[in-house]
Design an enzyme around this catalytic site. Structure first.
Site, PDB file in Angstrom:
ATOM      1  CE1 TYR A  47      -8.137 -28.301   2.715  1.00 40.47           C
ATOM      2  CE2 TYR A  47      -8.344 -30.389   3.721  1.00 40.47           C
ATOM      3  CZ  TYR A  47      -8.595 -29.759   2.672  1.00 40.47           C
ATOM      4  OH  TYR A  47      -9.492 -30.133   1.679  1.00 40.47           O
ATOM      5  CE  LYS A  71     -11.649 -15.482  -6.914  1.00 37.65           C
ATOM      6  NZ  LYS A  71     -12.631 -15.433  -7.970  1.00 37.65           N
ATOM      7  CG  ASP A 126     -13.622 -17.614 -10.804  1.00 38.48           C
ATOM      8  OD1 ASP A 126     -12.414 -17.737 -11.148  1.00 38.48           O
ATOM      9  OD2 ASP A 126     -14.118 -16.721 -10.341  1.00 38.48           O
ATOM     10  CG  ASP A 175     -10.895 -31.440  -1.041  1.00 41.71           C
ATOM     11  OD1 ASP A 175     -10.805 -32.706  -1.419  1.00 41.71           O
ATOM     12  OD2 ASP A 175     -11.655 -30.999  -0.416  1.00 41.71           O
ATOM     13  CG  ASP A 202     -14.623 -34.661  -4.667  1.00 37.96           C
ATOM     14  OD1 ASP A 202     -13.577 -35.037  -4.334  1.00 37.96           O
ATOM     15  OD2 ASP A 202     -15.733 -34.932  -3.769  1.00 37.96           O
TER      16      ASP A 202
HETATM   17  C1  IPM Z   1      -9.681 -35.683   0.180  1.00 38.06           C
HETATM   18  C2  IPM Z   1     -10.665 -35.484   1.214  1.00 38.06           C
HETATM   19  C3  IPM Z   1     -10.034 -34.879   2.540  1.00 38.06           C
HETATM   20  C4  IPM Z   1      -9.167 -33.654   2.040  1.00 38.06           C
HETATM   21  C5  IPM Z   1     -10.849 -34.828   3.789  1.00 38.06           C
HETATM   22  C6  IPM Z   1     -11.307 -36.129   4.257  1.00 38.06           C
HETATM   23  C7  IPM Z   1     -10.008 -34.198   4.820  1.00 38.06           C
HETATM   24  O1  IPM Z   1     -11.518 -34.693   0.753  1.00 38.06           O
HETATM   25  O2  IPM Z   1      -8.609 -36.654   0.234  1.00 38.06           O
HETATM   26  O3  IPM Z   1      -9.828 -35.272  -0.931  1.00 38.06           O
HETATM   27  O4  IPM Z   1     -10.049 -32.629   2.208  1.00 38.06           O
HETATM   28  O5  IPM Z   1      -8.016 -33.457   1.837  1.00 38.06           O
HETATM   29 MN    MN Z   2     -11.700 -34.497  -1.171  1.00 38.52          MN
END
Ligand code: IPM
Ligand code: MN
Ligand code: NAD
Length: 363
Positions: free
Chosen positions: A141, A191, A223, A247, A251
């Site tokens: 990032y 990784k 993975d 990240d 999710d």
């Molecule tokens: C999160 C989001 C952010 C990230 C984006 C919007 C920059 O996906 O907070 O999980 O990748 O950190």
């Molecule tokens: Mn995210």
């Protein structure tokens, strides 16, 4: 007591869910005799529209001066042109860097009331209670060089994954400390079979592991971890990993909880020490959900539970934090459901009614 909270709702459903979190904080204030001063600022796409930048110095300073920051989400199709000079997400990344919040704590709890809302089998979800510690201010990032340039062979783009030993060590310590306070298991995810950053990460984790003999440390490749997270999620206690991996894995972990709308996060600039407070940044893990924005149906629970983490880590209000978590649990037990967690026989509610009910259940 009196506290100053910077409230940055952002775009899409960001302001919708943040409003409910503020409502719950106000309820906590009434129930426990505190005053929370909310100071509002624009960030993300709305700031680009008004000021041509995703974060103004004024809003950055507002966030820096508050006791804590409550953040919604930024971004959306309106600002998604890949050629645009700036993006809403830049505002979020600048804030995280400015506040130095390198440790992003994302608890993943499965509410027994919601097991039937998940696409996974109840037997897989039994006993799931884990925390992901995501490194938040380094890696791909932020690494330099970064950018695009035209070459004789067309465009070339570069992103750099870069980590110093110090950056790795401080976030791993957060993982070890949380593991020690919980069930004593830490999974360090990397990784290392491919990436040098991961090999350094693994060496630092192994070295630190000797300082924490009470924590059982294991190394898992990212993975394989992605697979185990849905196959045997209950085996995990604390997971610690670098920015991009964290990240993506969180999710995925939201599927365990049943919805993106349920998971909160706390981003801290220090290793949390029980009994001590630190300025922090609090946001649900979800985004601006353009598909449901403006409809009043977004689930505010992730934002509300982020406010609970804010009370705990930044304000030292442990009882108050627990009362918010109990109120969420109670309202879910009553069968209140936003559409993302709908169950047969549940009471369908929108964002506002969910927030109202949780605020009313505070005790
Ligand atoms: C999160 C989001 C952010 C990230 C984006 C919007 C920059 O996906 O907070 O999980 O990748 O950190
Ligand atoms: Mn995210
Ligand atoms: P998203 O998290 O916004 O949405 C993914 C899916 O989950 C959608 O179907 C959405 O409707 C659902 N969802 C998310 N939050 C929900 C909630 N509270 N209640 C009910 N359903 C919910 O991810 P995306 O669609 O990939 O991204 C949309 C935009 O949000 C992008 O611009 C992205 O950059 C941004 N984003 C911002 C943040 C942040 O500001 N922290 C985080 C993630 C994504």
């Amino acid at each position: 007591m009196e506290f100053h909270i910077a409230v940055l709702g952002g775009d899409g459903i960001g302001p919708e869910v943040t409003r409910e979190a503020v409502k719950v904080l106000e309820g906590v204030g009434r129930a426990f005799g505190h005053r929370f001063h909310a100071e509002y600022g624009d960030v993300g796409g709305i700031s680009i529209d008004k000021h041509r930048v995703a974060l103004t110095p004024q809003v950055r300073d507002l966030a820096g001066a508050a006791d804590a920051v409550l953040f919604g989400a930024v971004g959306g199709p309106k600002w998604d042109d890949p050629a645009a000079p700036t993006r809403p997400e830049d505002g979020l990344l600048q804030l995280r860097a400015h506040l130095g919040v390198f440790a992003n704590i994302r608890p993943v709890k499965v509410f027994p009331q919601l097991v039937d809302s998940s696409v996974l089998k109840p037997a897989v979800l039994a006993g799931v209670d884990l925390v992901v510690v995501r490194e938040l201010t380094g890696g791909l990032y932020y690494g330099k060089p970064k950018g695009r340039r035209q070459t004789r062979h067309g465009w070339t783009a570069v992103d750099t994954m870069r980590y110093s030993e110090a950056e790795i060590e401080r976030v791993l310590r957060v993982g070890f400390e949380l593991a020690r306070q919980r069930r004593g298991k830490l999974a360090s995810v990397d990784k290392a079979n491919v990436l040098d950053c991961s090999r350094l990460w693994r060496q630092v984790a192994t070295r630190l592991g000797k300082e924490y003999p009470e924590v059982a440390l294991e190394h898992i490749l990212v993975d394989a971890c992605a697979m185990q997270l849905v196959q045997r999620p209950a085996r995990f206690d604390v997971i610690v990993t670098e920015n991009t991996f964290g990240d993506i894995l969180t999710d995925e972990a939201a599927v365990l909880a049943a919805s993106m709308g349920l998971l909160p996060s706390a981003s801290l600039p220090d290793v949390p020490v029980p009994g001590q407070t630190v300025r922090g940044f609090y946001e649900p893990i979800h985004g601006t959900a353009p598909d449901i924005a403006g409809k009043g149906i977004a689930n505010p629970v992730g934002a509300i539970l982020s406010a609970a983490l804010l009370l705990r880590y930044s304000l030292g209000l442990t009882e108050e934090a627990a009362s918010v978590e109990r109120a969420v649990d109670q309202v879910l037990s009553q069968g209140c459901r936003t559409p993302d967690i709908a169950t047969p026989g549940g009471t369908k509610v929108g964002t506002k009614e969910m927030g109202d009910r949780i605020a009313a259940a505070l005790g």
